[in-house]
Scaffold this active site. Structure first.
Site, PDB file in Angstrom:
ATOM      1  N   SER A 222       0.022  -4.818 -14.490  1.00  0.00           N
ATOM      2  CA  SER A 222       0.379  -4.236 -13.068  1.00  0.00           C
ATOM      3  C   SER A 222       0.743  -5.467 -12.320  1.00  0.00           C
ATOM      4  CB  SER A 222      -0.583  -3.311 -12.538  1.00  0.00           C
ATOM      5  OG  SER A 222      -0.937  -2.251 -13.139  1.00  0.00           O
ATOM      6  N   GLU A 266       1.324  -2.391  -7.479  1.00  0.00           N
ATOM      7  CA  GLU A 266       0.211  -3.352  -6.956  1.00  0.00           C
ATOM      8  C   GLU A 266      -1.263  -2.708  -6.581  1.00  0.00           C
ATOM      9  OE1 GLU A 266      -0.412  -7.053  -5.607  1.00  0.00           O
ATOM     10  OE2 GLU A 266       1.651  -6.698  -5.539  1.00  0.00           O
ATOM     11  N   THR A 288     -15.333  -4.534  -5.725  1.00  0.00           N
ATOM     12  CA  THR A 288     -13.725  -3.934  -5.683  1.00  0.00           C
ATOM     13  C   THR A 288     -13.915  -2.238  -5.672  1.00  0.00           C
ATOM     14  OG1 THR A 288     -11.662  -3.908  -6.807  1.00  0.00           O
ATOM     15  CG2 THR A 288     -13.568  -4.127  -8.264  1.00  0.00           C
ATOM     16  N   ARG A 302      -3.218   3.962 -11.801  1.00  0.00           N
ATOM     17  CA  ARG A 302      -1.984   3.417 -12.577  1.00  0.00           C
ATOM     18  C   ARG A 302      -1.232   4.457 -13.339  1.00  0.00           C
ATOM     19  NH1 ARG A 302      -4.883  -1.636 -15.202  1.00  0.00           N
ATOM     20  NH2 ARG A 302      -6.808  -0.372 -15.333  1.00  0.00           N
TER      21      ARG A 302
END
Length: 369
Positions: A222, A266, A288, A302
Site C-alpha cells: 500500500s 495510503e 496505531t 485495504r
C-alpha cells in the site's frame, strides 16, 4: 472542412443529474465531500461534512462512527453499543462548526476534554449512514457529519446503493504498460490500472519473465508517502518495499518472477491526512490501532478485491505472497486468489518503529519476532 458542430438538442446523449450512472454519482459525492459540500442521500436527512465545511452551518444532531462514539463515552448507550455501527447523537446545545469539529477530531480532545453531554438517538436510516461514513473514508476526511444542517449549500445527490458500483473491482482495466528499469531490476515492466470514475491509479511492477508454470513472488504494497518517499522511520514500509523488489530480482535470476502490486491506499485505506492525524495521536501515547479508533476509522480498510482484480488482469491465478500478516492471505484467498505459500517478510526494527511493529504483532496478528 469537417462537419460543423452546433449545440446539442435536449436529451441528445446528455444525462440529467437523475439519469447519471450510480458510479458517477458516487464519484461526484466523494468530490463533494472534499470540497465541503453536503450529501443528499435518498432516504436520509441532508449531511454536511464537518471537516471540510466552509460556510456557517449548524445543526441539532451529528452522525459519527461507533468507534468515535466509544471515545466520547457513548458506547454504554444502546444505540451506540454495537461496534462499527454509525451513531446519531444529539448534544445539549446546537452544533456549530467549532463544536462539531471538537466532536469529530480527536486531536482536539486534550484541548477540549469536556464535551457533551451527548445522547445517542435511534437511527432509522442506517444504510444511508454507513454509506456516508464510507464515502468520507474514501474521500480521506474525518467521518463526521452535521445532520439536517441550517445554512448548507447545494448538495450532491446519491443513493446508498451507488457506492457498490463505484467500488466494483470488475470496472478496473489495464490502462497501459511500459518498460521500467529500476535499481533492483533493470528489466522490469510496469502496468497501470484505472477505473472509470475513481481517480486512484494502481500499478504493478513485473520483474522477470512471466511464466504460467511458476507461481510468482507477490508483494501487495500500500502506498506510503512518508515511508516510501521520505524515508520515515515510524513504519517499515520503505525497507519492505526495497527488500521486496530485491527479493523478486533474485527470484528472476533463478528462473522465477515477481509482481509488486503498488496500491493507492495510503494509511491502509484511511488516506494521507488521516494517517498523519493518527501519527499525531501516537505522539500523545496511543498505538496505531487505538489512534485509528479515536479517529472513528477502521484499522484495516485495504481494498483486497481490487488487488485480486489486478492479478486477474495480469493472468496470475496462483501466487507466493510476501507478507507477515495471515489475514492478508485469508483476504486474497476469499477473493479467489490461490496463495500457494506465505513468504515471511520481516525486517529489523528501529527505535522509532519498534512499538508500531509490536502493535502489529500483538494486536493485528502479524507473525513477527
Amino acid at each position: 472542412m469537417g462537419k460543423a458542430v452546433g449545440p446539442r438538442s435536449a436529451g441528445d446523449g446528455v444525462l440529467a443529474l437523475s439519469e447519471q450512472s450510480p458510479s458517477r454519482r458516487a464519484a461526484l459525492a466523494v468530490d463533494a465531500l472534499r470540497h465541503g459540500w453536503p450529501l443528499a442521500i435518498e432516504g436520509a436527512p441532508l449531511l454536511q461534512p464537518v471537516e471540510t465545511a466552509f460556510s456557517d452551518v449548524s445543526g441539532e444532531a451529528m452522525l459519527i462512527s461507533a468507534t468515535r462514539a466509544a471515545t466520547l463515552k457513548l458506547a454504554n448507550q444502546r444505540e451506540a453499543a454495537a461496534p462499527r455501527q454509525p451513531v446519531l447523537l444529539r448534544g445539549a446545545e446546537t452544533f456549530d462548526l467549532p463544536a462539531a469539529l471538537g466532536v469529530a477530531d480527536p486531536a482536539l480532545d486534550l484541548q477540549n476534554p469536556m464535551k457533551g453531554p451527548f445522547k445517542a438517538l435511534t437511527l432509522d436510516w442506517e444504510e444511508q449512514a454507513r454509506t456516508a461514513l464510507e464515502l468520507a473514508r474514501i474521500a480521506g476526511i474525518l467521518p463526521a457529519f452535521i445532520v439536517d444542517p441550517h445554512g448548507a449549500g447545494e448538495a450532491a445527490s446519491i443513493e446508498a446503493g451507488d457506492l457498490a458500483a463505484f467500488t466494483d473491482p470488475q470496472r478496473l482495466r489495464i490502462a497501459t504498460r511500459a518498460k521500467l528499469p529500476v535499481a533492483a531490476a533493470e528489466g522490469a515492466h510496469i502496468v497501470a490500472f484505472r477505473s472509470p470514475d475513481d481517480t486512484r491509479e494502481h500499478v504493478a511492477l513485473v520483474i522477470g519473465e512471466q511464466r504460467a508454470d511458476k507461481a510468482p513472488l507477490v508483494r501487495l504494497h500500500s502506498e506510503c508517502l512518508t515511508g516510501d518517499i521520505l524515508g520515515s522511520l515510524k513504519c517499515d514500509c520503505g525497507p519492505q518495499l526495497d527488500a521486496a523488489l530485491h527479493a523478486m530480482s533474485d527470484e528472476a535470476d533463478k528462473g522465477g518472477w515477481g509482481v509488486l502490486l503498488y496500491m493507492r491506499q495510503e494509511g491502509r485505506g484511511i488516506g494521507l491526512v488521516n494517517k498523519l492525524r493518527a501519527y499525531r495521536l501516537q505522539d500523545q501515547g496511543f498505538d496505531t490501532v487505538d489512534a485509528n479508533t479515536r479517529l472513528g476509522l477502521p484499522d484495516e480498510a485495504r481494498d483486497f478485491p481490487t488487488a485480486a482484480r489486478m492479478l486477474e488482469l495480469l493472468g496470475v491465478k496462483e501466487i507466493r505472497l510476501m507478507t507477515n500478516n495471515p489475514a492478508k492471505v485469508e483476504a486474497l484467498s476469499a477473493e479467489g486468489v490461490t496463495v500457494a505459500e506465505r513468504v515471511p517478510h520481516s525486517l529489523p526494527d528501529n527505535p522509532h518503529n519498534a512499538r508500531y511493529l509490536a502493535t502489529k504483532r500483538d494486536r493485528a496478528g502479524h507473525i513477527l519476532p
